[in-house]
Design a protein around this motif. Structure first.
Motif, PDB file in Angstrom:
ATOM      1  N   LYS A  99      18.595  -2.188  -9.032  1.00  0.00           N
ATOM      2  CA  LYS A  99      18.867  -1.378 -10.458  1.00  0.00           C
ATOM      3  C   LYS A  99      19.837  -1.250 -10.445  1.00  0.00           C
ATOM      4  O   LYS A  99      20.150  -0.578 -11.443  1.00  0.00           O
ATOM      5  N   PRO A 106       8.244  -3.993  -9.655  1.00  0.00           N
ATOM      6  CA  PRO A 106       8.501  -4.579  -8.665  1.00  0.00           C
ATOM      7  C   PRO A 106       7.354  -5.181  -8.308  1.00  0.00           C
ATOM      8  O   PRO A 106       6.998  -3.625  -7.464  1.00  0.00           O
ATOM      9  N   THR A 115      15.014  -3.294  -3.950  1.00  0.00           N
ATOM     10  CA  THR A 115      15.204  -3.638  -5.378  1.00  0.00           C
ATOM     11  C   THR A 115      15.691  -2.274  -5.659  1.00  0.00           C
ATOM     12  O   THR A 115      16.178  -2.346  -7.166  1.00  0.00           O
TER      13      THR A 115
END
Ligand SMILES: Nc1ncnc2c1ncn2[C@@H]1O[C@H](COP(=O)(O)OP(=O)(O)O)[C@@H](O)[C@H]1O
Ligand SMILES: Nc1ncnc2c1ncn2[C@H]1C[C@H](O)[C@@H](COP(=O)(O)O)O1
Length: 224
Positions: free
Chosen positions: A223, A187, A219
């Motif tokens: 995920k 990221p 993030t």
């Protein structure tokens, strides 16, 4: 107090955060500030002890390959050190920039020959592009105008960089902008150098840590 910043903004203790961006943009300064705020270790590029850097700036063609091999070995050793400590690091420049920016630029500009470039990229791929090579948890990309960056290169005062033609820094700046748009190994959080002032604003480190924390949580959720 600093330990609380890491906890306060939910940044994992074992995170590896790498700072990317063109020469002079402010990576080392950011590395120090974040490591201090998060109580993380640092991984710096060794500029003063680099036996090829001055020679390279004097004669790109002759020393490109030597310098890339030197940087690759140094960064790989640092990668191993970060792994052995179990993370908790801020790293000044990522290993991806060596190949994605520097080696590529010198090959395309004719200052690194085709055979050397292939040898270098083969070695890089064998070492880095494997499932055993852990990517950083986050890459912070520092961006700014070429005018500001040229000003910082002059202000920092490394003679070899000051004497390098401006076209070299312009080319690198443009390449960085294209490179980051397609970078996907981990990221990316972009920070514009005009949006913070690590030199004069004592609160801005905490603001950056807050952004990092929020970004890492987002993030992590994505995920799942
Ligand atoms: N936030 C900032 N504001 C003003 N000057 C800065 C800032 N960050 C870095 N600098 C200055 O810019 C120059 C380059 O910074 P440095 O951190 O060494 O860049 P890099 O590691 O990306 O090459 C140094 O002179 C540094 O003091
Ligand atoms: N891979 C590299 N090839 C050529 N030059 C490089 C590479 N990595 C770093 N450099 C140079 C650029 C600067 O002169 C110094 C240190 O970089 P900085 O962005 O100031 O930390 O090394």
């Amino acid at each position: 107090m600093n330990e609380n910043l890491r906890d306060k903004y939910g940044i994992p203790k074992d995170a590896v955060i790498t700072i990317a961006g063109t020469v002079g943009v402010g990576k080392s300064t950011m590395t120090k500030a974040l490591a201090d705020s998060l109580q993380f270790r640092t991984s710096f590029e060794n500029v003063d002890g680099n036996p090829y850097l001055d020679l390279f700036y004097d004669d790109f063609e002759k020393w490109s390959f030597h310098l890339q091999i030197y940087f690759l070995a140094e960064r790989f050793k640092e990668q191993k050190r970060m792994f052995e400590y179990g993370g908790g690091f801020i790293q000044d420049r990522s290993i991806y920039e060596d190949t994605g920016i520097f080696a590529k630029m010198h090959q395309e500009k004719g200052t690194m020959n085709e055979v050397d470039y292939e040898t270098y990229t083969n070695l890089f791929d064998a070492m880095v592009m494997t499932p055993y090579f852990p990517h950083p948890d986050l890459l912070i990309y520092l961006e700014g105008s070429i005018e500001d960056i040229l000003g910082r290169i002059q202000e920092r005062g490394r003679t070899m960089e000051q004497q390098t033609p401006v076209e070299y820094w312009l080319e690198m700046h443009e390449r960085y902008e294209r490179w980051i748009d397609s970078f996907n190994a981990c990221p990316v959080l972009r920070l514009n150098i005009n949006d913070y002032d690590l030199m004069n604003d004592p609160d801005c480190s905490e603001q950056i840590v807050e952004r990092i924390g929020k970004f890492m949580q987002q993030t992590a959720v994505l995920k799942r």
